[in-house]
Design a protein around this motif. Structure first.
Motif, mmCIF file in Angstrom:
data_model
loop_
_atom_site.group_PDB
_atom_site.id
_atom_site.type_symbol
_atom_site.label_atom_id
_atom_site.label_comp_id
_atom_site.label_asym_id
_atom_site.label_seq_id
_atom_site.Cartn_x
_atom_site.Cartn_y
_atom_site.Cartn_z
ATOM 1 N N LEU A 1 52.326 -21.848 8.705
ATOM 2 C CA LEU A 1 52.095 -21.882 10.153
ATOM 3 C C LEU A 1 53.376 -22.417 10.785
ATOM 4 C CD1 LEU A 1 50.298 -21.554 12.616
ATOM 5 C CD2 LEU A 1 49.369 -23.818 12.198
ATOM 6 N N VAL A 2 54.123 -21.527 11.401
ATOM 7 C CA VAL A 2 55.455 -21.846 11.893
ATOM 8 C C VAL A 2 55.375 -22.829 13.056
ATOM 9 C CG1 VAL A 2 57.593 -20.859 12.828
ATOM 10 C CG2 VAL A 2 56.249 -19.589 11.139
ATOM 11 N N LYS A 3 56.343 -23.705 13.131
ATOM 12 C CA LYS A 3 56.437 -24.677 14.221
ATOM 13 C C LYS A 3 56.347 -23.968 15.570
ATOM 14 C CE LYS A 3 59.534 -28.174 16.190
ATOM 15 N NZ LYS A 3 60.843 -28.885 16.035
ATOM 16 N N GLY A 4 55.464 -24.474 16.433
ATOM 17 C CA GLY A 4 55.277 -23.889 17.756
ATOM 18 C C GLY A 4 54.156 -22.883 17.838
ATOM 19 N N ASP A 5 53.678 -22.368 16.683
ATOM 20 C CA ASP A 5 52.572 -21.412 16.671
ATOM 21 C C ASP A 5 51.241 -22.154 16.547
ATOM 22 O OD1 ASP A 5 54.352 -19.399 16.899
ATOM 23 O OD2 ASP A 5 54.212 -18.697 14.826
ATOM 24 N N THR A 6 50.167 -21.460 16.848
ATOM 25 C CA THR A 6 48.827 -22.059 16.761
ATOM 26 C C THR A 6 47.948 -21.383 15.726
ATOM 27 O OG1 THR A 6 48.017 -20.618 18.538
ATOM 28 C CG2 THR A 6 48.869 -22.792 19.176
ATOM 29 N N ARG A 7 48.386 -20.251 15.145
ATOM 30 C CA ARG A 7 47.531 -19.561 14.200
ATOM 31 C C ARG A 7 48.358 -18.727 13.229
ATOM 32 N NH1 ARG A 7 43.494 -18.003 17.076
ATOM 33 N NH2 ARG A 7 44.170 -19.327 18.809
ATOM 34 N N VAL A 8 47.778 -18.449 12.065
ATOM 35 C CA VAL A 8 48.433 -17.618 11.065
ATOM 36 C C VAL A 8 47.352 -16.830 10.332
ATOM 37 C CG1 VAL A 8 48.359 -19.460 9.310
ATOM 38 C CG2 VAL A 8 50.027 -17.604 9.094
ATOM 39 N N ILE A 9 47.653 -15.582 9.994
ATOM 40 C CA ILE A 9 46.729 -14.692 9.295
ATOM 41 C C ILE A 9 47.129 -14.623 7.814
ATOM 42 C CG2 ILE A 9 45.813 -12.353 9.132
ATOM 43 C CD1 ILE A 9 44.910 -13.725 11.612
ATOM 44 N N ILE A 10 46.138 -14.795 6.916
ATOM 45 C CA ILE A 10 46.405 -14.812 5.482
ATOM 46 C C ILE A 10 45.393 -13.909 4.771
ATOM 47 C CG2 ILE A 10 46.716 -16.266 3.448
ATOM 48 C CD1 ILE A 10 47.045 -18.651 5.254
ATOM 49 N N PRO A 11 45.818 -13.065 3.827
ATOM 50 C CA PRO A 11 44.848 -12.252 3.068
ATOM 51 C C PRO A 11 44.054 -13.126 2.098
ATOM 52 C CG PRO A 11 47.074 -11.893 2.248
ATOM 53 C CD PRO A 11 47.214 -12.735 3.482
ATOM 54 N N VAL A 12 42.772 -12.799 1.912
ATOM 55 C CA VAL A 12 41.905 -13.540 0.996
ATOM 56 C C VAL A 12 41.139 -12.554 0.125
ATOM 57 C CG1 VAL A 12 41.608 -15.543 2.503
ATOM 58 C CG2 VAL A 12 40.041 -13.608 2.703
ATOM 59 N N GLN A 13 40.630 -13.068 -0.994
ATOM 60 C CA GLN A 13 39.808 -12.263 -1.887
ATOM 61 C C GLN A 13 38.678 -13.127 -2.440
ATOM 62 O OE1 GLN A 13 42.422 -11.058 -5.049
ATOM 63 N NE2 GLN A 13 42.568 -13.085 -5.927
ATOM 64 N N GLU A 14 37.623 -12.466 -2.848
ATOM 65 C CA GLU A 14 36.450 -13.156 -3.373
ATOM 66 C C GLU A 14 36.760 -13.782 -4.731
ATOM 67 O OE1 GLU A 14 32.066 -11.888 -5.151
ATOM 68 O OE2 GLU A 14 33.390 -10.395 -4.215
ATOM 69 N N VAL A 15 36.252 -14.995 -4.927
ATOM 70 C CA VAL A 15 36.321 -15.629 -6.244
ATOM 71 C C VAL A 15 35.119 -15.119 -7.036
ATOM 72 C CG1 VAL A 15 36.301 -17.800 -7.509
ATOM 73 C CG2 VAL A 15 37.458 -17.656 -5.300
ATOM 74 N N GLN A 16 35.369 -14.248 -8.005
ATOM 75 C CA GLN A 16 34.289 -13.635 -8.773
ATOM 76 C C GLN A 16 33.833 -14.591 -9.872
ATOM 77 O OE1 GLN A 16 36.606 -10.101 -9.710
ATOM 78 N NE2 GLN A 16 35.292 -8.870 -8.399
ATOM 79 N N ASP A 17 32.585 -15.046 -9.748
ATOM 80 C CA ASP A 17 32.024 -16.007 -10.696
ATOM 81 C C ASP A 17 30.715 -15.446 -11.229
ATOM 82 O OD1 ASP A 17 31.270 -18.127 -12.191
ATOM 83 O OD2 ASP A 17 31.182 -19.585 -10.556
ATOM 84 N N GLU A 18 30.770 -14.914 -12.463
ATOM 85 C CA GLU A 18 29.573 -14.329 -13.060
ATOM 86 C C GLU A 18 28.520 -15.372 -13.380
ATOM 87 O OE1 GLU A 18 32.589 -13.979 -14.133
ATOM 88 O OE2 GLU A 18 33.152 -11.866 -13.902
ATOM 89 N N ASP A 19 28.904 -16.666 -13.395
ATOM 90 C CA ASP A 19 27.962 -17.727 -13.744
ATOM 91 C C ASP A 19 27.136 -18.206 -12.552
ATOM 92 O OD1 ASP A 19 28.974 -17.629 -16.312
ATOM 93 O OD2 ASP A 19 30.505 -19.153 -15.898
ATOM 94 N N SER A 20 27.360 -17.658 -11.373
ATOM 95 C CA SER A 20 26.624 -18.101 -10.180
ATOM 96 C C SER A 20 25.913 -16.915 -9.538
ATOM 97 C CB SER A 20 27.586 -18.750 -9.169
ATOM 98 O OG SER A 20 28.211 -19.877 -9.745
ATOM 99 N N PRO A 21 24.811 -16.442 -10.163
ATOM 100 C CA PRO A 21 24.124 -15.274 -9.600
ATOM 101 C C PRO A 21 23.542 -15.542 -8.214
ATOM 102 C CG PRO A 21 22.800 -16.321 -11.309
ATOM 103 C CD PRO A 21 24.134 -16.974 -11.352
ATOM 104 N N GLU A 22 23.257 -16.830 -7.896
ATOM 105 C CA GLU A 22 22.673 -17.111 -6.579
ATOM 106 C C GLU A 22 23.674 -16.877 -5.470
ATOM 107 O OE1 GLU A 22 24.636 -20.891 -8.007
ATOM 108 O OE2 GLU A 22 23.365 -19.304 -8.836
ATOM 109 N N ARG A 23 24.939 -16.717 -5.818
ATOM 110 C CA ARG A 23 25.963 -16.470 -4.802
ATOM 111 C C ARG A 23 26.452 -15.026 -4.880
ATOM 112 N NH1 ARG A 23 29.889 -21.244 -2.922
ATOM 113 N NH2 ARG A 23 28.324 -22.846 -2.641
#
Length: 521
Positions: free
Chosen positions: A131-153
């Motif tokens: 987040l550059v000095k003077g800015d108020t927001r930044v966009i970042i790519p995200v991905q799902e954390v795949q967890d086979e041990d948590s079927p409730e999620r």
């Protein structure tokens, strides 16, 4: 590994080195026996050195690739995200421009609550960002954390905008997170570069048993406000976890998730006391004067909603037991550039109680005692209480503050040989009246009586606008009633619409209405 640098382990380098060691009597030309034997040996050695180099690189995070990188990050419990995972972008923001660059490492987790109130899967940022000095927001790519041990999620097919709003491990300087667009399933496996970036963050954040890790585990269960601390009144090995979300204790499923997350995260021998804060609902009432006098009601309504959300967000971030500071709430309001002035904040506090005859219905009940304390008139919270603003049940009541305006219409005489044009004289009168009004306002704000009198006004206009004398002054107040300001020695003072002085309050503004100019010989 070879004793020679990598550029000396190539096929041609090995051949030249071998031929040089055979001595001057050997034939180094192509086709000769010595060169043929040297090339055969060099080929095997070059292959051996290349395989050794690959084996060495495959053991380090920065150099491993493909399946080798998968084996390296498996030590940290990470897996390469496969095709079919949810992907998209999140927006990290703050209310004011960043005072300096704020680094956001890859692998920072975000989550939120679905429309059904259940926690969504975890998501991780895929790359380092700033987040550059003077800015108020930044966009970042995200991905799902795949967890086979948590079927409730189990993740839904897609996630609607504005659902990812929680950061289990908050970043200093970042105040809010959201997904501006839907998150949908991708068709590519995670790249080596993104996997390395996530692994570096996992190395820093992988510890368990700390206060920060326990707080992060609770956040991952959809809890927005949690405080983890070692109480001063308990022996070593006791940790208090205070959940500050409104009515979270009544969410049986949520409580079960939180308890399970704490058991998995805390160190052996540590006793955790899970407590839930009692929510104190604040009903705030005040008036706002916008910076633009011509602001229409539609724009003011938008300003009202912005201020309501800003106040609610500020209260959500208060730790359990923290008092509500009046000056900080006012600072939130003045942080909006459209606000010129606000009135004094009036607050009523509510708690859940039973009403009816007999009392069987749960409802918000006004507290009978005041929480105001201290010279600054802040609001006190008990150790297990949290002040909150609920925008649905008790939104802040914000009305428009309109400044009382007094219009002054003048009659003045000018000195002989006046060189200024009428427009220039009127502009000078306007400026002189502004200076005079500012002085009266300052006196009123300091607690002294500020009085508009004939003599004081005439003296100000003479010194600032260079007029000969004040001949007349009509004052039209905010009620629409006009009175004439006259000198105390004026005959006929019994006339109702003539006054010798007017008391000016701190919020009154004097406006130049016009001037009739009388020339003198």
């Amino acid at each position: 590994m070879s004793l020679y640098p990598p550029d000396k382990n190539t096929f041609s380098a090995i051949v030249e080195r071998l031929l040089g060691n055979l001595g001057p009597g050997m034939d180094p030309n192509a086709g000769g026996m010595a060169r043929t034997l040297a090339e055969a040996y060099a080929r095997e050695m070059a292959t051996f050195y290349a395989m050794m180099e690959l084996s060495h690189r495959a053991g380090y995070l920065d150099t491993a690739e493909g399946a080798s990188l998968d084996n390296v990050v498996a030590v940290l419990g990470l897996k390469r995200a496969r095709a079919g995972r949810l992907m998209g972008e999140v927006e990290l923001s703050r209310a004011t421009p960043a005072p300096d660059d704020i680094g956001i490492p890859a692998g920072r987790q975000v989550t939120g609550l679905g429309a059904d109130g259940k926690p969504l899967p975890l998501f991780e940022t895929m790359e380092d960002a700033t987040l550059v000095k003077g800015d108020t927001r930044v966009i970042i790519p995200v991905q799902e954390v795949q967890d086979e041990d948590s079927p409730e999620r189990e993740a839904p097919p897609a996630i609607d905008p504005a659902r990812l709003t929680l950061m289990p491990r908050p970043i200093l300087g970042i105040e809010a997170v959201t997904n501006p667009a839907p998150l949908r399933r991708g068709s590519d496996n995670e790249t080596d570069e993104n996997l390395r970036a996530r692994a570096r963050t996992a190395l820093r954040d992988g510890e368990k048993g700390t206060l920060e890790s326990i707080a992060a585990a609770v956040h991952q269960q959809g809890v927005q406000q949690v405080t983890v601390r070692e109480p001063a009144d308990a022996p070593p090995g006791v940790v208090d976890v205070l959940v500050g979300d409104t009515d979270f204790e009544s969410d049986v499923e949520g409580v079960s998730r939180v308890e399970a997350a704490i058991r998995e995260t805390k160190a052996a021998g540590i006793r955790v006391r899970l407590r839930y804060a009692r929510t104190i609902f604040f009903q705030v009432d005040f008036r706002v004067e916008p910076t633009r006098d011509d602001m229409d009601e539609v724009t003011f309504d938008r300003l009202r909603r912005d201020l309501q959300q800003a106040l609610a967000q500020n209260m959500r971030e208060l730790p359990v037991g923290s008092p509500v500071i009046r000056r900080k709430l006012e600072a939130v309001l003045f942080g909006n550039p459209a606000v010129r002035r606000v009135s004094d904040l009036s607050v009523e506090t509510y708690v859940w109680g039973l009403v009816g005859t007999p009392p069987t219905t749960k409802a918000l009940v006004l507290e009978s005692h005041s929480r105001v304390y201290g010279a600054n008139r802040d609001w006190k919270m008990e150790p297990l209480e949290a002040g909150r603003i609920d925008l649905e049940m008790l939104p802040p009541r914000i009305t428009r503050l309109r400044t009382p305006m007094w219009r002054l219409d003048l009659v003045v005489s000018l000195t002989g040989g006046e060189a200024r044009t009428p427009e220039q004289v009127r502009e000078a009168l306007r400026g002189a009246l502004d200076v005079f009004a500012a002085r009266l306002s300052e006196e009123a704000q300091m607690g002294r009586e500020a009085r508009l009198t004939w003599d004081s006004l005439q003296q100000a206009l003479k010194s600032q606008a260079r007029i000969e004398a004040l001949l007349g002054c009509d004052v039209t107040r905010e009620t629409g009633i006009t009175v004439s300001l006259v000198a105390p020695s004026t005959p006929g003072l019994a006339i109702p619409d003539q006054v010798t002085e007017l008391l000016v309050k701190a919020d009154v503004r004097l406006e130049f209405g016009g001037a009739e100019l009388v020339g003198v010989g």
